[in-house]
Design a protein around this motif. Structure first.
Motif, PDB file in Angstrom:
ATOM      1  N   ILE A  49       9.867   0.210  11.768  1.00  0.00           N
ATOM      2  CA  ILE A  49       8.867  -0.780  12.220  1.00  0.00           C
ATOM      3  C   ILE A  49       9.569  -2.361  12.216  1.00  0.00           C
ATOM      4  O   ILE A  49       9.193  -3.283  12.742  1.00  0.00           O
ATOM      5  N   PHE A  50      10.708  -2.388  11.281  1.00  0.00           N
ATOM      6  CA  PHE A  50      11.461  -3.464  11.294  1.00  0.00           C
ATOM      7  C   PHE A  50      12.962  -2.943  11.396  1.00  0.00           C
ATOM      8  O   PHE A  50      13.220  -2.063  10.433  1.00  0.00           O
ATOM      9  N   ARG A  51      13.739  -3.761  12.215  1.00  0.00           N
ATOM     10  CA  ARG A  51      14.998  -3.133  12.438  1.00  0.00           C
ATOM     11  C   ARG A  51      15.898  -3.732  11.307  1.00  0.00           C
ATOM     12  O   ARG A  51      15.454  -4.504  10.379  1.00  0.00           O
ATOM     13  N   SER A  52      17.086  -3.264  11.130  1.00  0.00           N
ATOM     14  CA  SER A  52      17.980  -3.571  10.054  1.00  0.00           C
ATOM     15  C   SER A  52      18.478  -4.932  10.059  1.00  0.00           C
ATOM     16  O   SER A  52      18.679  -5.793   9.394  1.00  0.00           O
ATOM     17  N   ASP A  53      18.263  -5.710  11.530  1.00  0.00           N
ATOM     18  CA  ASP A  53      18.652  -7.210  11.585  1.00  0.00           C
ATOM     19  C   ASP A  53      17.324  -7.887  11.105  1.00  0.00           C
ATOM     20  O   ASP A  53      17.562  -9.220  11.223  1.00  0.00           O
ATOM     21  N   GLY A  54      16.343  -7.549  10.680  1.00  0.00           N
ATOM     22  CA  GLY A  54      15.121  -8.166  10.258  1.00  0.00           C
ATOM     23  C   GLY A  54      13.997  -8.213  11.121  1.00  0.00           C
ATOM     24  O   GLY A  54      12.932  -8.969  11.320  1.00  0.00           O
ATOM     25  N   ASN A  55      14.273  -7.866  12.710  1.00  0.00           N
ATOM     26  CA  ASN A  55      13.335  -8.206  13.442  1.00  0.00           C
ATOM     27  C   ASN A  55      12.349  -7.065  13.480  1.00  0.00           C
ATOM     28  O   ASN A  55      12.697  -5.952  13.576  1.00  0.00           O
ATOM     29  N   PRO A  56      10.914  -7.226  13.910  1.00  0.00           N
ATOM     30  CA  PRO A  56      10.031  -6.124  14.070  1.00  0.00           C
ATOM     31  C   PRO A  56      10.351  -5.408  15.556  1.00  0.00           C
ATOM     32  O   PRO A  56      10.746  -6.203  16.309  1.00  0.00           O
ATOM     33  N   VAL A  57       9.714  -4.283  15.496  1.00  0.00           N
ATOM     34  CA  VAL A  57       9.745  -3.623  16.642  1.00  0.00           C
ATOM     35  C   VAL A  57       8.611  -3.861  17.471  1.00  0.00           C
ATOM     36  O   VAL A  57       7.553  -4.002  16.985  1.00  0.00           O
ATOM     37  N   PHE A  58       8.629  -3.491  18.879  1.00  0.00           N
ATOM     38  CA  PHE A  58       7.537  -3.454  19.732  1.00  0.00           C
ATOM     39  C   PHE A  58       6.110  -2.786  19.127  1.00  0.00           C
ATOM     40  O   PHE A  58       5.252  -3.517  19.133  1.00  0.00           O
ATOM     41  N   HIS A  59       5.904  -1.688  18.622  1.00  0.00           N
ATOM     42  CA  HIS A  59       4.866  -0.835  18.223  1.00  0.00           C
ATOM     43  C   HIS A  59       4.125  -1.754  17.010  1.00  0.00           C
ATOM     44  O   HIS A  59       3.011  -2.010  16.997  1.00  0.00           O
ATOM     45  N   SER A  65       0.999  -1.290  -0.048  1.00  0.00           N
ATOM     46  CA  SER A  65       0.080   0.115  -0.161  1.00  0.00           C
ATOM     47  C   SER A  65       0.787   1.054  -0.036  1.00  0.00           C
ATOM     48  O   SER A  65       0.416   2.281  -0.196  1.00  0.00           O
ATOM     49  N   GLY A  66       2.135   1.032  -0.031  1.00  0.00           N
ATOM     50  CA  GLY A  66       3.109   2.206   0.199  1.00  0.00           C
ATOM     51  C   GLY A  66       3.234   2.960   1.386  1.00  0.00           C
ATOM     52  O   GLY A  66       3.900   3.818   1.481  1.00  0.00           O
ATOM     53  N   ARG A  67       2.662   2.263   2.510  1.00  0.00           N
ATOM     54  CA  ARG A  67       2.533   3.060   3.555  1.00  0.00           C
ATOM     55  C   ARG A  67       3.979   2.158   4.480  1.00  0.00           C
ATOM     56  O   ARG A  67       4.321   2.542   5.561  1.00  0.00           O
ATOM     57  N   ALA A  68       4.739   1.426   3.838  1.00  0.00           N
ATOM     58  CA  ALA A  68       6.318   1.017   4.519  1.00  0.00           C
ATOM     59  C   ALA A  68       7.408   1.201   3.362  1.00  0.00           C
ATOM     60  O   ALA A  68       7.092   1.125   2.141  1.00  0.00           O
ATOM     61  N   TYR A  69       8.424   1.633   3.825  1.00  0.00           N
ATOM     62  CA  TYR A  69       9.450   1.752   2.859  1.00  0.00           C
ATOM     63  C   TYR A  69      10.680   1.343   3.551  1.00  0.00           C
ATOM     64  O   TYR A  69      10.977   1.559   5.005  1.00  0.00           O
ATOM     65  N   GLU A  70      11.937   1.142   2.720  1.00  0.00           N
ATOM     66  CA  GLU A  70      13.167   0.520   3.351  1.00  0.00           C
ATOM     67  C   GLU A  70      14.209   1.935   3.276  1.00  0.00           C
ATOM     68  O   GLU A  70      14.128   2.669   2.265  1.00  0.00           O
ATOM     69  N   LYS A  71      14.808   1.891   4.283  1.00  0.00           N
ATOM     70  CA  LYS A  71      15.696   3.211   4.506  1.00  0.00           C
ATOM     71  C   LYS A  71      16.873   2.902   5.337  1.00  0.00           C
ATOM     72  O   LYS A  71      16.595   2.287   6.513  1.00  0.00           O
ATOM     73  N   ASP A  72      18.060   2.675   4.932  1.00  0.00           N
ATOM     74  CA  ASP A  72      19.320   2.455   5.871  1.00  0.00           C
ATOM     75  C   ASP A  72      19.044   1.316   6.411  1.00  0.00           C
ATOM     76  O   ASP A  72      19.523   0.805   7.588  1.00  0.00           O
ATOM     77  N   GLY A  73      18.683   0.120   5.479  1.00  0.00           N
ATOM     78  CA  GLY A  73      18.607  -1.374   6.026  1.00  0.00           C
ATOM     79  C   GLY A  73      17.528  -1.665   6.867  1.00  0.00           C
ATOM     80  O   GLY A  73      17.210  -2.747   7.010  1.00  0.00           O
ATOM     81  N   ALA A  74      16.593  -0.488   7.267  1.00  0.00           N
ATOM     82  CA  ALA A  74      15.549  -0.792   8.018  1.00  0.00           C
ATOM     83  C   ALA A  74      14.252  -0.576   7.337  1.00  0.00           C
ATOM     84  O   ALA A  74      14.368  -0.065   6.207  1.00  0.00           O
TER      85      ALA A  74
END
Length: 457
Positions: free
Chosen positions: A159-169, A101-110
């Motif tokens: 919402i997802f860290r650079s290590d591939g794990n999702p964040v709490f929120h 939907s375009g509500r998420a994007y990648e930047k700096d590995g996250a």
């Protein structure tokens, strides 16, 4: 209206804190009050800090407090799995929805969540750099406890860290959506997260749950909220000290909730019937260990004999009090029931009753010196031993009468004999009633102790 579904979502990264227990309790109470469902969800995505030991502490603590869960680990349910470490496929599915939907994007590995609104750049004095901001409408939250709250998010967030794990929120919202949580009841310290969560709910096209942010528990002395390092903060401590779980639950109910009639001791069935979110206070609650100890004592005094004896037995065994031999069950029962009205907590029992189980007890020299200033305690004890020579110690009324007759004959009071005899029998000046001590110790041991004391042995 849909059936109420609430959740308690602890992380197994440390021992179980009293604040976590209170959050679990308020969710459990609301579920039971409304006939809803109490879900236990384990937020165990922090692989470095999680431990199975701490996970078991969560389970054991909730079970000890009587906070049974309707869905979750151990019991299952329609919307599992209930451990976030087992739900990566769910999070990937929901991430794909945001990416599509375009509500998420990648930047700096996250991977970042994109806010809607007009974008502009401004210099951030705190970070010492130019950042991109978003003019975004405030998230309006009609909190069931705090009232109307407005919070605005003005920056995209990870919402997802650079290590591939999702964040709490992210996982928090996805789990609430997929587990169909209708009411989010949590600590006030999470209020600042709520605007992020509202944005995510909206992005997924999901209905917002009702929010209720409960007040913090403040440390007993000084400013700030109670932390795991503060004395009295861990549930395990109360288990170890032999506290009654129903007393602790009753105490926790009153940390932030007011039944409106100044009553304190309430059976859990009544609390369930009366508990509702509008009755939760907005102001923070201060922990008070003296009030908790008094609550525990009140429950102990009213505990049925069989349960009190069993709790005492378990505590004595945990403390390895009888390493050199366990006493007769009937005798142990008589001792602890005699002590029940006199103690403030189970943890006091071993020291309070030690001399019942061992004839080789020390004499408190300060007490002996005080008594000696009022007369010869050895002579008084010898007189009582002679006066009780033919008395049935099982008859406390007869024992009392014999000592009183002796006192009257010498122009003294009952207390003039009671204190020396208590010292002879126990080595101290505190304890249960004298006639009760004589009854439980029995004729042979009581007279032997009195004569040993009178002879200076």
């Amino acid at each position: 209206m849909a059936s109420v579904r609430v959740r308690f979502a602890p992380s197994p990264t440390g021992f179980f804190h009293i604040g976590s227990a209170r959050t679990a309790l308020f969710n459990w109470l609301y579920a039971r009050h409304t006939g809803g469902t109490f879900v236990l969800r384990i937020e165990d995505t922090d692989k470095e800090r999680n431990s199975e030991q701490f996970l078991n502490v969560i389970y054991d603590s909730l079970e000890w407090l009587g906070l049974n869960w309707d869905e979750g680990p151990k019991v299952g349910g329609e919307f599992g799995p209930y451990r976030q470490s087992e739900r990566s496929h769910v999070y990937r599915e929901y991430l794909e929805k945001l990416l599509a939907s375009g509500r998420a994007y990648e930047k700096d590995g996250a991977i970042w969540f994109r806010l809607l609104g007009e974008r502009y750049e401004t210099y951030d004095d705190h970070r010492k750099k130019t950042v991109e901001k978003v003019r975004n409408a405030p998230a309006v939250i009609e909190d069931r406890i705090r009232g109307r709250v407005e919070r605005t998010e003005d920056e995209d967030f990870v919402i997802f860290r650079s290590d591939g794990n999702p964040v709490f929120h992210f996982v928090n919202v996805v789990d609430d959506i997929t587990m169909r949580i209708t009411h989010v009841v949590r600590g006030e310290d999470h209020l600042s997260n709520t605007s992020k969560h509202v944005e995510l709910f909206k992005a997924f096209g999901a209905p917002l749950p009702e929010f209720a942010h409960i007040p913090l528990i403040l440390k007993q002395h000084g400013p700030g909220k109670m932390s795991k390092r503060d004395q009295g903060a861990l549930i395990e401590e109360y288990q170890r000290r032999g506290y009654l779980p129903e007393a602790l639950v009753n105490f926790l109910c009153l940390l932030g909730w007011n039944p409106k009639d100044d009553r304190e001791k309430m059976p859990i069935e009544e609390v369930i019937a009366r508990f509702d979110l509008p009755g939760v206070n907005q102001s923070n609650a201060r922990f008070d260990d003296k009030k908790l100890a008094h609550m525990n004592m009140t429950y102990l005094l009213e505990l049925p004999a069989d349960r009190f004896v069993e709790k005492a037995r378990v505590f004595f065994e945990q403390q390895n009090v009888f390493a050199n031999g366990r006493p007769d069950d009937a005798y142990f029962r008589e001792v602890v029931l005699l002590a029940q009205p006199k103690i403030k907590g189970i943890e006091e029992l071993p020291a309070y009753t030690a001399w019942f189980f061992d004839d080789a007890f020390p004499i408190d020299e300060k007490v002996a010196a005080k008594l000696a200033a009022k007369g010869d305690p050895k002579a008084r004890v010898r007189e009582v031993a002679d006066a009780l020579a033919t008395v049935d110690f099982a008859d406390e009324t007869a024992t009392q009468a014999a000592i009183q007759t002796l006192a009257d004959a010498h122009g003294r009071g009952f207390g003039d004999y009671q204190a020396p005899v208590r010292l002879a029998l126990s080595g101290t000046n505190v304890g249960p009633s004298l006639t009760g001590i004589l009854r439980v110790l029995g004729r042979e041991r009581s007279l032997a102790r009195m004569r040993r004391f009178a002879s200076g042995g």
